[in-house]
Design a protein around this motif. Structure first.
Motif, short mmCIF file in Angstrom:
data_model
loop_
_atom_site.label_atom_id
_atom_site.label_comp_id
_atom_site.label_asym_id
_atom_site.label_seq_id
_atom_site.Cartn_x
_atom_site.Cartn_y
_atom_site.Cartn_z
N PHE A 40 0.83 -1.21 0.00
CA PHE A 40 0.00 0.00 0.00
C PHE A 40 0.87 1.26 0.00
O PHE A 40 0.59 2.21 -0.73
N ILE A 41 1.91 1.25 0.81
CA ILE A 41 2.81 2.42 0.88
C ILE A 41 3.40 2.69 -0.49
O ILE A 41 3.40 3.84 -0.97
N ASN A 42 3.88 1.65 -1.16
CA ASN A 42 4.48 1.85 -2.47
C ASN A 42 3.45 2.17 -3.54
O ASN A 42 3.74 2.93 -4.46
N MET A 43 2.24 1.64 -3.41
CA MET A 43 1.19 2.00 -4.35
C MET A 43 0.93 3.50 -4.27
O MET A 43 0.80 4.18 -5.29
N MET A 44 0.88 4.03 -3.05
CA MET A 44 0.64 5.47 -2.88
C MET A 44 1.82 6.29 -3.41
O MET A 44 1.61 7.30 -4.10
N ARG A 45 3.05 5.86 -3.12
CA ARG A 45 4.23 6.59 -3.60
C ARG A 45 4.27 6.60 -5.14
O ARG A 45 4.49 7.64 -5.76
N PHE A 46 4.05 5.45 -5.74
CA PHE A 46 4.11 5.36 -7.20
C PHE A 46 2.93 6.07 -7.85
O PHE A 46 3.06 6.64 -8.92
N SER A 47 1.77 6.05 -7.23
CA SER A 47 0.61 6.76 -7.77
C SER A 47 0.85 8.26 -7.77
O SER A 47 0.53 8.95 -8.74
N MET A 48 1.43 8.77 -6.68
CA MET A 48 1.75 10.21 -6.63
C MET A 48 2.79 10.55 -7.69
O MET A 48 2.66 11.57 -8.38
N GLY A 49 3.80 9.70 -7.85
CA GLY A 49 4.81 9.93 -8.87
C GLY A 49 4.23 9.91 -10.27
O GLY A 49 4.56 10.74 -11.11
N LEU A 51 1.12 10.54 -11.11
CA LEU A 51 0.29 11.73 -11.29
C LEU A 51 1.14 12.96 -11.61
O LEU A 51 0.82 13.73 -12.52
N ILE A 52 2.24 13.12 -10.89
CA ILE A 52 3.13 14.25 -11.15
C ILE A 52 3.72 14.16 -12.55
O ILE A 52 3.75 15.16 -13.29
N LEU A 53 4.16 12.97 -12.95
CA LEU A 53 4.69 12.79 -14.30
C LEU A 53 3.63 13.06 -15.36
O LEU A 53 3.91 13.65 -16.40
N LEU A 54 2.42 12.63 -15.10
CA LEU A 54 1.33 12.85 -16.05
C LEU A 54 1.08 14.34 -16.23
O LEU A 54 0.85 14.81 -17.35
#
Length: 141
Positions: A40-49, A51-54
């Motif tokens: 879950f922690i990594n899902m949130m980290r990668f999702s934020m990343g 979104l920022i890249l998008l």
């Protein structure tokens, strides 16, 4: 005078990088303490990343080729696996131990390149690796 400013900017950038890198371990450790799973922690980290890249590459996303998507998925898988194992490892060891193990990836790159390209790194690379390791130990002690 201008040269001193550039040096100062570089030192500020290095300090900022160290603070962000180090605080990442602390935040992940606290998230684990609160009961969040490594996935879950990594899902949130990668999702934020993502979104920022998008947001950053929003117009260029239509120009991405199939090869880039395939390569990105492969690299993303290995990157996620590394972060997942790092996060899971933090459950069983302290922050400083986790950081030193993670930082050793810097030391592995020349050896991986040696295996992949069959070219032995120069002697100065080994000297730099030794200094890098000493620095990692001092920073995480």
């Amino acid at each position: 005078m201008e040269k001193e400013r550039k040096s100062f900017k570089g030192e500020i950038a290095l300090l900022t990088n160290a603070v962000i890198w180090g605080s990442g371990f602390l935040m992940v450790d606290k998230a684990l303490d609160y009961g969040f799973s490594p996935g879950f922690i990594n899902m949130m980290r990668f999702s934020m990343g993502a979104l920022i890249l998008l947001i950053v590459i929003n117009r260029n996303i239509t120009k991405i080729t199939k090869v880039e998507i395939k390569t990105g998925c492969i690299a993303g898988f290995w990157y996620f696996l590394g972060f997942y194992l790092q996060t899971a490892g933090l459950q069983f060891t302290g922050i400083s131990n986790n950081a030193i193990i993670t930082a050793t990836n810097l030391l592995m790159v020349p050896f991986i390149c040696w295996l992949a390209f069959r070219r032995k790194p120069a002697k100065r690379v080994f000297a730099a690796l030794g200094l890098c390791f000493v620095g990692i130990v001092i920073l995480t002690w």
